[in-house]
Design a protein around this motif. Structure first.
Motif, PDB file in Angstrom:
ATOM      1  N   SER A 140     -20.629  -5.617 -53.639  1.00  0.00           N
ATOM      2  CA  SER A 140     -20.247  -5.858 -55.021  1.00  0.00           C
ATOM      3  C   SER A 140     -20.876  -4.769 -55.869  1.00  0.00           C
ATOM      4  N   GLY A 141     -21.187  -5.062 -57.102  1.00  0.00           N
ATOM      5  CA  GLY A 141     -21.738  -4.029 -57.960  1.00  0.00           C
ATOM      6  C   GLY A 141     -20.704  -3.549 -58.943  1.00  0.00           C
ATOM      7  N   SER A 142     -20.959  -2.408 -59.551  1.00  0.00           N
ATOM      8  CA  SER A 142     -20.081  -1.898 -60.596  1.00  0.00           C
ATOM      9  C   SER A 142     -18.714  -1.501 -60.049  1.00  0.00           C
ATOM     10  N   PRO A 143     -17.645  -1.983 -60.680  1.00  0.00           N
ATOM     11  CA  PRO A 143     -16.308  -1.517 -60.300  1.00  0.00           C
ATOM     12  C   PRO A 143     -15.950  -0.181 -60.952  1.00  0.00           C
ATOM     13  N   LEU A 144     -16.806   0.295 -61.866  1.00  0.00           N
ATOM     14  CA  LEU A 144     -16.537   1.540 -62.584  1.00  0.00           C
ATOM     15  C   LEU A 144     -17.314   2.725 -62.030  1.00  0.00           C
ATOM     16  N   TRP A 145     -18.567   2.506 -61.630  1.00  0.00           N
ATOM     17  CA  TRP A 145     -19.474   3.614 -61.320  1.00  0.00           C
ATOM     18  C   TRP A 145     -19.385   3.977 -59.840  1.00  0.00           C
ATOM     19  N   ARG A 146     -18.237   4.488 -59.444  1.00  0.00           N
ATOM     20  CA  ARG A 146     -18.003   4.803 -58.042  1.00  0.00           C
ATOM     21  C   ARG A 146     -18.142   6.287 -57.723  1.00  0.00           C
ATOM     22  N   GLY A 147     -17.853   7.149 -58.682  1.00  0.00           N
ATOM     23  CA  GLY A 147     -17.896   8.589 -58.425  1.00  0.00           C
ATOM     24  C   GLY A 147     -19.316   9.093 -58.235  1.00  0.00           C
ATOM     25  N   ARG A 148     -19.447  10.197 -57.508  1.00  0.00           N
ATOM     26  CA  ARG A 148     -20.751  10.815 -57.292  1.00  0.00           C
ATOM     27  C   ARG A 148     -20.610  12.332 -57.313  1.00  0.00           C
ATOM     28  N   SER A 149     -21.666  13.012 -57.774  1.00  0.00           N
ATOM     29  CA  SER A 149     -21.686  14.476 -57.818  1.00  0.00           C
ATOM     30  C   SER A 149     -23.135  14.929 -57.879  1.00  0.00           C
ATOM     31  N   SER A 150     -23.347  16.239 -57.941  1.00  0.00           N
ATOM     32  CA  SER A 150     -24.698  16.780 -58.111  1.00  0.00           C
ATOM     33  C   SER A 150     -25.009  17.071 -59.573  1.00  0.00           C
ATOM     34  N   ARG A 151     -24.077  16.806 -60.487  1.00  0.00           N
ATOM     35  CA  ARG A 151     -24.313  17.048 -61.915  1.00  0.00           C
ATOM     36  C   ARG A 151     -25.239  15.967 -62.492  1.00  0.00           C
ATOM     37  N   ARG A 152     -25.910  16.314 -63.606  1.00  0.00           N
ATOM     38  CA  ARG A 152     -26.830  15.371 -64.231  1.00  0.00           C
ATOM     39  C   ARG A 152     -26.711  15.441 -65.754  1.00  0.00           C
ATOM     40  N   HIS A 153     -26.838  14.285 -66.389  1.00  0.00           N
ATOM     41  CA  HIS A 153     -26.803  14.169 -67.847  1.00  0.00           C
ATOM     42  C   HIS A 153     -28.000  13.329 -68.266  1.00  0.00           C
ATOM     43  N   LEU A 154     -28.697  13.741 -69.333  1.00  0.00           N
ATOM     44  CA  LEU A 154     -29.894  13.045 -69.794  1.00  0.00           C
ATOM     45  C   LEU A 154     -29.664  12.361 -71.133  1.00  0.00           C
ATOM     46  N   GLU A 155     -30.212  11.170 -71.253  1.00  0.00           N
ATOM     47  CA  GLU A 155     -30.297  10.435 -72.515  1.00  0.00           C
ATOM     48  C   GLU A 155     -31.702   9.860 -72.616  1.00  0.00           C
ATOM     49  N   ASP A 204     -29.676  18.868 -72.610  1.00  0.00           N
ATOM     50  CA  ASP A 204     -28.781  19.559 -71.670  1.00  0.00           C
ATOM     51  C   ASP A 204     -29.514  20.685 -70.944  1.00  0.00           C
ATOM     52  N   LEU A 205     -30.409  21.386 -71.651  1.00  0.00           N
ATOM     53  CA  LEU A 205     -31.185  22.438 -71.007  1.00  0.00           C
ATOM     54  C   LEU A 205     -32.126  21.841 -69.960  1.00  0.00           C
ATOM     55  N   VAL A 206     -32.793  20.750 -70.311  1.00  0.00           N
ATOM     56  CA  VAL A 206     -33.695  20.102 -69.361  1.00  0.00           C
ATOM     57  C   VAL A 206     -32.920  19.642 -68.119  1.00  0.00           C
ATOM     58  N   ALA A 207     -31.722  19.096 -68.317  1.00  0.00           N
ATOM     59  CA  ALA A 207     -30.903  18.665 -67.178  1.00  0.00           C
ATOM     60  C   ALA A 207     -30.563  19.841 -66.275  1.00  0.00           C
ATOM     61  N   LEU A 208     -30.263  20.988 -66.877  1.00  0.00           N
ATOM     62  CA  LEU A 208     -29.948  22.189 -66.094  1.00  0.00           C
ATOM     63  C   LEU A 208     -31.175  22.668 -65.314  1.00  0.00           C
ATOM     64  N   LEU A 209     -32.327  22.703 -65.972  1.00  0.00           N
ATOM     65  CA  LEU A 209     -33.556  23.134 -65.305  1.00  0.00           C
ATOM     66  C   LEU A 209     -33.947  22.159 -64.195  1.00  0.00           C
ATOM     67  N   TYR A 210     -33.721  20.897 -64.437  1.00  0.00           N
ATOM     68  CA  TYR A 210     -34.064  19.877 -63.455  1.00  0.00           C
ATOM     69  C   TYR A 210     -33.264  20.060 -62.164  1.00  0.00           C
ATOM     70  N   ARG A 211     -32.007  20.435 -62.301  1.00  0.00           N
ATOM     71  CA  ARG A 211     -31.128  20.598 -61.137  1.00  0.00           C
ATOM     72  C   ARG A 211     -31.420  21.865 -60.345  1.00  0.00           C
ATOM     73  N   ASP A 212     -32.079  22.824 -60.959  1.00  0.00           N
ATOM     74  CA  ASP A 212     -32.319  24.110 -60.312  1.00  0.00           C
ATOM     75  C   ASP A 212     -33.144  23.907 -59.037  1.00  0.00           C
ATOM     76  N   PRO A 213     -32.629  24.288 -57.863  1.00  0.00           N
ATOM     77  CA  PRO A 213     -33.356  24.015 -56.613  1.00  0.00           C
ATOM     78  C   PRO A 213     -34.593  24.890 -56.463  1.00  0.00           C
ATOM     79  N   TYR A 214     -35.527  24.412 -55.653  1.00  0.00           N
ATOM     80  CA  TYR A 214     -36.745  25.163 -55.380  1.00  0.00           C
ATOM     81  C   TYR A 214     -36.490  26.224 -54.322  1.00  0.00           C
ATOM     82  N   THR A 222     -31.342   9.382 -66.412  1.00  0.00           N
ATOM     83  CA  THR A 222     -30.844  10.542 -65.674  1.00  0.00           C
ATOM     84  C   THR A 222     -29.578  10.073 -64.964  1.00  0.00           C
ATOM     85  N   ILE A 223     -28.437  10.549 -65.446  1.00  0.00           N
ATOM     86  CA  ILE A 223     -27.138   9.962 -65.102  1.00  0.00           C
ATOM     87  C   ILE A 223     -26.271  10.971 -64.367  1.00  0.00           C
ATOM     88  N   ASP A 224     -25.549  10.478 -63.365  1.00  0.00           N
ATOM     89  CA  ASP A 224     -24.497  11.270 -62.735  1.00  0.00           C
ATOM     90  C   ASP A 224     -23.228  11.050 -63.558  1.00  0.00           C
TER      91      ASP A 224
END
Length: 478
Positions: A257-272, A108-118, A452-454
């Motif tokens: 076509s494509g995923s009927p579930l993965w429609r939303g978008r944001s600037s947030r990020r989650h790492l696995e 979660d920390l890495v995801a936060l640092l990754y999003r931090d703009p230059y 790296t997931i939205d």
């Protein structure tokens, strides 16, 4: 013009049109093109020693001391110039996790640092040392704007502080401030001697190699003076850009076509992160008559299909992209890649059937790929449009993408950072308005799959990771 750094790496003074496009669209946070690499070591990194290693890297690679200077009214690409206010301490940071330093806290920390703009007035990169991981471990995160380097280029830079001998001493101490002052003085002298200015930059456009824009650049003088052909030039450039965007949105008619579930978008990020045995994967891929990349994409597709089935949703295809290296010169810095788009089958089928279907579709798309791909091929024209137009088009195009993928070859021998053994790594990647990007980077006999997931698209990322893990197990035991 290219500049030479240590170890034979060459960097171009000006961005390519594709790099300029990545620089421009980053003004939309959804389209952040940054890349990163996170290395985990056994022990606590000695800050004084790693600082000496990193200072040596900065001294050896001028690009890391350069900021971006914008071109002339979008008709020239941005240039890299020495940063007279370069501050090493701004780019190299040291932080710690609170106890207990679990993997979830760390990611979660890495995801936060990754999003931090230059700060776009400074060289766009950072190295962050992270202490406090469980079992006395620590990590080094290298975050870099994609205009500096692609995955291969970042790996070449890291060779300057990731070494094979744990007893190897860091390079001699250097005076970064003195190096910066010298570089800035040399650049100013070169500019004064050449007499280069905006008019000279515009003149060079006449010989631009992209035929689609040659007639546009030949009329730059009319644009500047409001000549009679101004409206025709603007209309033509806009038409070419719209054509490019239209082509980017279409890959054969089925992409809606494509995923009927993965429609939303944001600037947030989650790492696995999912580690898988590299040798076993290679043996399984060979037995199936393909490559590790075929196996990786099959497992990812099967896992995504299972994730949908468990939620009562059925997809026919997933819209994906894969990064193909176009590098022909190992000493070339910057970026040399092309994104290749392909639809992969999501309907129920056996592992062997899915593997073969994906292998055929990837081979077909790879054979059709030319140069830097359509996007980078038309980037010079697209860059003429206002950023707001370009980012809206890029969002719309990327919203059709269920997942992007990338594979960077790592090291097959043990590496050490500041004398400590490296025990793992992963690579957060640019989601860029898709649902996620899944990256592979290998180290020793493990391939580390980084998601790296939205989370606005994939609402249960941990479950997706588990579905892909099961798919890998099935492929390895089939």
């Amino acid at each position: 013009m290219a500049e030479q750094s240590g170890r034979g790496t060459r960097f171009s003074r000006h961005m390519s049109p594709g790099e300029a496009l990545m620089w421009n669209v980053e003004k939309d946070p959804w389209l952040n093109p940054s890349g990163a690499s996170v290395s985990i070591v056994d022990g606590r990194i000695d800050i004084e020693q790693i600082t000496q290693w990193l200072a040596g890297m900065v001294a050896e690679v001028p690009r890391l001391r350069e900021r971006v200077e914008h071109g002339v009214a979008r008709f020239t690409t941005p240039a890299w110039v020495p940063d007279s206010e370069f501050d090493f301490g701004y780019h190299v940071r040291h932080i710690g996790l609170p106890p207990p330093g679990s993997e979830r806290q760390f990611l979660d920390l890495v995801a936060l640092l990754y999003r931090d703009p230059y700060d776009r007035t400074r060289p766009p990169w950072q190295v962050i040392i992270i202490d406090g991981l469980e079992d006395g471990r620590s990590a080094l995160m290298m975050k870099m704007h994609h205009t500096i380097a692609d995955g291969y280029g970042m790996a070449r830079l890291q060779e300057r502080f990731m070494v094979r001998d744990p007893k190897q001493k860091p390079p001699p101490k250097v005076d970064i401030d003195a190096i910066v002052a010298e570089t800035v003085a040399e650049a100013e002298a070169d500019r004064a001697e050449s007499g280069a200015g905006p008019a000279d930059q515009v003149t060079k456009l006449v010989t631009a190699p992209v035929s689609a824009t040659r007639w546009v650049t030949g009329e730059v003088a009319n644009l500047a003076t409001g000549g009679p052909q101004k409206s025709a030039v603007v209309s033509g450039a806009t038409g070419l850009a719209k054509m490019a965007i239209s082509q980017l949105r279409s890959t054969g008619g089925g992409e809606k076509s494509g995923s009927p579930l993965w429609r939303g978008r944001s600037s947030r990020r989650h790492l696995e992160v999912l580690p898988v045995p590299l040798s076993d994967c290679r043996r399984a891929a060979k037995a199936l008559g393909g490559s590790f990349n075929d196996l990786f994409l099959t497992a990812l597709t099967s896992g995504a299909a299972a994730y949908h089935e468990e939620r009562g949703a059925q997809a026919t295809n997933f819209n994906t992209s894969f990064v193909v290296s176009t590098r022909s010169d190992a000493s070339e810095g910057g970026n040399s890649f092309a994104p290749m788009r392909v639809q992969v089958p999501a309907t129920p089928m056996s592992n062997v059937e899915r593997f073969k279907a994906i292998q055929e579709r990837v081979a077909e798309q790879r054979a059709a790929l030319s140069g830097g791909g359509l996007m980078f091929g038309m980037a010079r024209v697209i860059n003429l449009l206002p950023t707001s137009v370009t980012t809206r088009a890029a969002r719309a195009q990327a919203a059709r993408l269920d997942f992007a993928t990338s594979n960077v070859r790592g090291a097959s021998r043990p590496l050490y950072i500041a004398g400590l053994p490296m025990t793992g790594l992963f690579a957060p990647g640019p989601v860029a308005a898709s649902a996620m990007i899944v990256t592979v980077i290998s180290y020793l006999d493990t391939a580390y799959i980084g998601f790296t997931i939205d989370p606005a698209a994939v609402d249960e990322p941990g479950e997706l990771r588990q579905s892909v893990a099961v798919a890998f197990e099935d492929l390895l035991t089939a």
